[in-house]
Design an enzyme around this catalytic site. Structure first.
Site, PDB file in Angstrom:
ATOM      1  N   LYS A   1       6.478   4.134  -7.578  1.00  0.00           N
ATOM      2  CA  LYS A   1       7.620   3.215  -7.715  1.00  0.00           C
ATOM      3  C   LYS A   1       7.716   2.704  -9.152  1.00  0.00           C
ATOM      4  O   LYS A   1       6.740   2.812  -9.916  1.00  0.00           O
ATOM      5  CB  LYS A   1       7.419   2.050  -6.755  1.00  0.00           C
ATOM      6  CG  LYS A   1       6.133   1.266  -7.023  1.00  0.00           C
ATOM      7  CD  LYS A   1       5.757   0.349  -5.877  1.00  0.00           C
ATOM      8  CE  LYS A   1       4.489  -0.424  -6.217  1.00  0.00           C
ATOM      9  NZ  LYS A   1       4.032  -1.245  -5.088  1.00  0.00           N
TER      10      LYS A   1
ATOM     11  N   ARG B   1       5.240 -10.022   4.168  1.00  0.00           N
ATOM     12  CA  ARG B   1       6.379  -9.440   3.450  1.00  0.00           C
ATOM     13  C   ARG B   1       7.150  -8.632   4.494  1.00  0.00           C
ATOM     14  O   ARG B   1       7.619  -9.183   5.476  1.00  0.00           O
ATOM     15  CB  ARG B   1       5.911  -8.583   2.262  1.00  0.00           C
ATOM     16  CG  ARG B   1       5.042  -9.339   1.270  1.00  0.00           C
ATOM     17  CD  ARG B   1       4.886  -8.632  -0.080  1.00  0.00           C
ATOM     18  NE  ARG B   1       4.575  -7.203   0.010  1.00  0.00           N
ATOM     19  CZ  ARG B   1       4.166  -6.464  -1.006  1.00  0.00           C
ATOM     20  NH1 ARG B   1       4.013  -7.004  -2.214  1.00  0.00           N
ATOM     21  NH2 ARG B   1       3.908  -5.185  -0.863  1.00  0.00           N
TER      22      ARG B   1
ATOM     23  N   HIS C   1      -0.123  -3.395   4.775  1.00  0.00           N
ATOM     24  CA  HIS C   1      -0.488  -3.647   3.374  1.00  0.00           C
ATOM     25  C   HIS C   1      -1.326  -4.921   3.314  1.00  0.00           C
ATOM     26  O   HIS C   1      -1.052  -5.881   4.031  1.00  0.00           O
ATOM     27  CB  HIS C   1       0.802  -3.807   2.555  1.00  0.00           C
ATOM     28  CG  HIS C   1       0.604  -3.760   1.068  1.00  0.00           C
ATOM     29  ND1 HIS C   1       0.073  -2.666   0.422  1.00  0.00           N
ATOM     30  CD2 HIS C   1       0.875  -4.670   0.094  1.00  0.00           C
ATOM     31  CE1 HIS C   1       0.034  -2.911  -0.901  1.00  0.00           C
ATOM     32  NE2 HIS C   1       0.503  -4.122  -1.118  1.00  0.00           N
TER      33      HIS C   1
ATOM     34  N   ARG D   1      -3.239   4.688  -0.530  1.00  0.00           N
ATOM     35  CA  ARG D   1      -1.998   4.593  -1.310  1.00  0.00           C
ATOM     36  C   ARG D   1      -2.240   3.921  -2.653  1.00  0.00           C
ATOM     37  O   ARG D   1      -1.746   2.837  -2.913  1.00  0.00           O
ATOM     38  CB  ARG D   1      -0.964   3.740  -0.558  1.00  0.00           C
ATOM     39  CG  ARG D   1      -0.407   4.271   0.705  1.00  0.00           C
ATOM     40  CD  ARG D   1       0.779   3.404   1.170  1.00  0.00           C
ATOM     41  NE  ARG D   1       0.546   1.982   1.058  1.00  0.00           N
ATOM     42  CZ  ARG D   1       0.053   1.212   2.027  1.00  0.00           C
ATOM     43  NH1 ARG D   1      -0.225   1.707   3.202  1.00  0.00           N
ATOM     44  NH2 ARG D   1      -0.139  -0.070   1.815  1.00  0.00           N
TER      45      ARG D   1
ATOM     46  N   TYR E   1      11.869 -16.715 -35.493  1.00  0.00           N
ATOM     47  CA  TYR E   1      12.574 -17.880 -34.931  1.00  0.00           C
ATOM     48  C   TYR E   1      11.647 -19.079 -34.752  1.00  0.00           C
ATOM     49  O   TYR E   1      10.541 -18.949 -34.225  1.00  0.00           O
ATOM     50  CB  TYR E   1      13.152 -17.534 -33.562  1.00  0.00           C
ATOM     51  CG  TYR E   1      14.311 -16.560 -33.597  1.00  0.00           C
ATOM     52  CD1 TYR E   1      15.449 -16.824 -34.349  1.00  0.00           C
ATOM     53  CD2 TYR E   1      14.253 -15.386 -32.857  1.00  0.00           C
ATOM     54  CE1 TYR E   1      16.510 -15.938 -34.361  1.00  0.00           C
ATOM     55  CE2 TYR E   1      15.307 -14.490 -32.851  1.00  0.00           C
ATOM     56  CZ  TYR E   1      16.433 -14.768 -33.616  1.00  0.00           C
ATOM     57  OH  TYR E   1      17.485 -13.891 -33.617  1.00  0.00           O
TER      58      TYR E   1
ATOM     59  N   CYS F   1      10.797 -11.523 -30.805  1.00  0.00           N
ATOM     60  CA  CYS F   1      12.259 -11.539 -30.681  1.00  0.00           C
ATOM     61  C   CYS F   1      12.691 -10.456 -29.688  1.00  0.00           C
ATOM     62  O   CYS F   1      11.863  -9.785 -29.094  1.00  0.00           O
ATOM     63  CB  CYS F   1      12.913 -11.273 -32.030  1.00  0.00           C
ATOM     64  SG  CYS F   1      12.275 -12.318 -33.355  1.00  0.00           S
TER      65      CYS F   1
ATOM     66  N   ASP G   1      14.126  -7.579 -30.231  1.00  0.00           N
ATOM     67  CA  ASP G   1      13.938  -6.196 -30.679  1.00  0.00           C
ATOM     68  C   ASP G   1      12.772  -6.009 -31.649  1.00  0.00           C
ATOM     69  O   ASP G   1      12.558  -4.899 -32.129  1.00  0.00           O
ATOM     70  CB  ASP G   1      15.196  -5.713 -31.422  1.00  0.00           C
ATOM     71  CG  ASP G   1      16.452  -6.136 -30.713  1.00  0.00           C
ATOM     72  OD1 ASP G   1      16.656  -5.683 -29.584  1.00  0.00           O
ATOM     73  OD2 ASP G   1      17.214  -6.951 -31.282  1.00  0.00           O
TER      74      ASP G   1
HETATM   75  C1  LIG Z   1       2.669  -0.857  -4.935  1.00  0.00           C
HETATM   76  C2  LIG Z   1       2.117  -0.549  -3.631  1.00  0.00           C
HETATM   77  C3  LIG Z   1       0.900   0.146  -3.507  1.00  0.00           C
HETATM   78  C4  LIG Z   1       0.001   0.438  -4.678  1.00  0.00           C
HETATM   79  O1  LIG Z   1      -0.633  -0.776  -5.058  1.00  0.00           O
HETATM   80  P1  LIG Z   1      -1.706  -0.835  -6.246  1.00  0.00           P
HETATM   81  O2  LIG Z   1      -2.249  -2.218  -6.173  1.00  0.00           O
HETATM   82  O3  LIG Z   1      -0.955  -0.609  -7.505  1.00  0.00           O
HETATM   83  O4  LIG Z   1      -2.705   0.209  -5.979  1.00  0.00           O
HETATM   84  C5  LIG Z   1       0.500   0.533  -2.241  1.00  0.00           C
HETATM   85  N1  LIG Z   1       1.254   0.244  -1.149  1.00  0.00           N
HETATM   86  C6  LIG Z   1       2.400  -0.459  -1.241  1.00  0.00           C
HETATM   87  C7  LIG Z   1       3.164  -0.769  -0.017  1.00  0.00           C
HETATM   88  C8  LIG Z   1       2.862  -0.889  -2.469  1.00  0.00           C
HETATM   89  O5  LIG Z   1       3.997  -1.588  -2.541  1.00  0.00           O
END
Ligand SMILES: *Cc1c(COP(=O)(O)O)cnc(C)c1O
Length: 366
Positions: free
Chosen positions: A27, A125, A157, A214, A257, A304, A306
């Site tokens: 992602k 979540r 998760h 994952r 700045y 800044c 850029d």
């Molecule tokens: C981003 C994400 C991961 C990976 O998490 P890390 O902490 O970067 O290893 C795994 N599962 C889900 C659902 C995520 O959103």
């Protein structure tokens, strides 16, 4: 972006996974590393699946010709699910309305959609809480019986996998086991892939590996639990720029700045053409370090949009000289972890915020 580092990390993580399948989280443009080349390197090194937050990220992978299984897990009403169905993208469902939208897309596309049912085991979540899980499972089995979907995964998760010993970890795993047993008793196939472990869980919780892991951040070579070290991972991203201007200024010269930096003697200022629009967080002002002209230098004055300035003292430099903001650390440059520590954030935020106008250059080794 060093793709050989990505491959090294995937192989190292596969050893930790000891037999479990690996879905790499790609992602957010592969955590800023460039979606397609990074995804390909992961698959070459043995990852079997890819995961994205949004459906459109999965569609981008298919558009580039990536054929591996992909799961997308954040679905809001009205997503292009029919296109996802046509392209064989697996979808997560954590509520009955999602199953209904997936079923309709599957019928319109004339394709069976492979679905992972998501349990909220305690992060609050997405996903069904344990109280609404039995109804989600029943609904999914009914939709499956109608021929629109196949339940291929059961997942969740963790909220605190990066806090070793946190009491929520074992609680969440117990709730996950309860959810799995409910699904099993309701008649979900025992072939459904069970998965819950992100990078931190993969490295520290063997009991959380189940059928698939994952990882995200660890694949990019950044430690999921910095207090426990780098786990032998190798950072893939080097952020570099070339000085746009080098000039001598007098003692007492205000810089950038707000004049938050004032030279304490005659000195040389170098201008780095990267700013907060490129992901150099504004609170790096007078704080973060870069490697330039052979030494570490602190950001001098306000970052800044850029550009930002560094104080080179009396050292030799000219426009065009390379400045390394962070990298693996091999040549004395700061690491992304040092940037995260000095800015009070995590490496995930640093790498994913590098802006789209910074070119991603992929190399194999350095
Ligand atoms: C981003 C994400 C991961 C990976 O998490 P890390 O902490 O970067 O290893 C795994 N599962 C889900 C659902 C995520 O959103």
């Amino acid at each position: 972006m060093d793709l050989s580092a990505i491959r090294h990390n995937v192989r190292l993580l596969a050893e930790h996974a000891s037999g479990a399948d690996m879905m790499v989280a790609v992602k957010a443009d592969a955590y800023g590393h460039g979606l397609v080349p990074t995804a390909r390197a992961c698959l070459e090194a043995g990852a079997t699946r890819l995961g994205t937050a949004y459906v459109r990220e999965a569609l981008a992978l298919r558009a580039a010709g990536v054929a591996a299984p992909i799961l997308s897990w954040i679905i809001t009403p009205g997503e292009p699910l029919e296109e996802a169905a046509r392209l064989g993208i697996e979808l997560s469902a954590g509520a009955p309305w999602v199953l209904d939208e997936i079923a309709e897309a599957a019928r319109n596309a004339g394709r069976l959609v492979r679905v992972h049912l998501k349990a909220d085991t305690g992060i609050s979540r997405g996903g069904a809480t344990i109280d609404s899980w039995p109804a989600l499972v029943e609904r999914a089995l009914a939709v499956q019986a109608g021929g629109a979907i196949e339940i291929v995964g059961l997942w969740s998760h963790l909220a605190c996998a990066d806090i070793p010993g946190h009491p929520s970890i074992e609680r969440q795993l117990a709730v996950f086991d309860e959810a799995l047993s409910i699904a099993d008793k309701a008649g979900v196939s025992s072939g459904a892939i069970r998965h819950i472990a992100n990078s931190a869980a993969l490295m520290t919780l063997p009991q959380a590996r189940y059928d698939m892991v994952r990882p995200g951040i660890a694949v990019y070579g950044l430690s999921p639990i910095p207090e426990l070290g780098d786990f032998g991972l190798r950072p893939a991203m080097t952020l570099a720029a070339r000085l746009a201007s080098v000039k001598r200024v007098r003692e007492g010269t205000g810089v950038s700045y707000g004049h938050l930096y004032v030279t304490d003697r005659e000195t040389t200022l170098g201008l780095v053409p990267l700013g907060y629009a490129d992901g150099i967080l504004r609170n790096a002002t007078n704080l973060a370090e870069v490697l330039a002209a052979g030494r570490r230098r602190r950001v001098a004055g306000r970052v800044c949009m850029d550009q930002f300035t560094i104080d080179l003292g009396d050292d030799q430099a000219e426009a065009g000289d390379e400045v390394i903001l962070f990298g693996p650390g091999d040549d004395g440059e700061p690491t992304c972890q040092e940037w995260a520590d000095s800015l009070g954030t995590i490496t995930h935020e640093i790498v994913t915020r590098i802006g789209s106008r910074v070119p991603r250059v992929h190399t194999d080794g350095r």
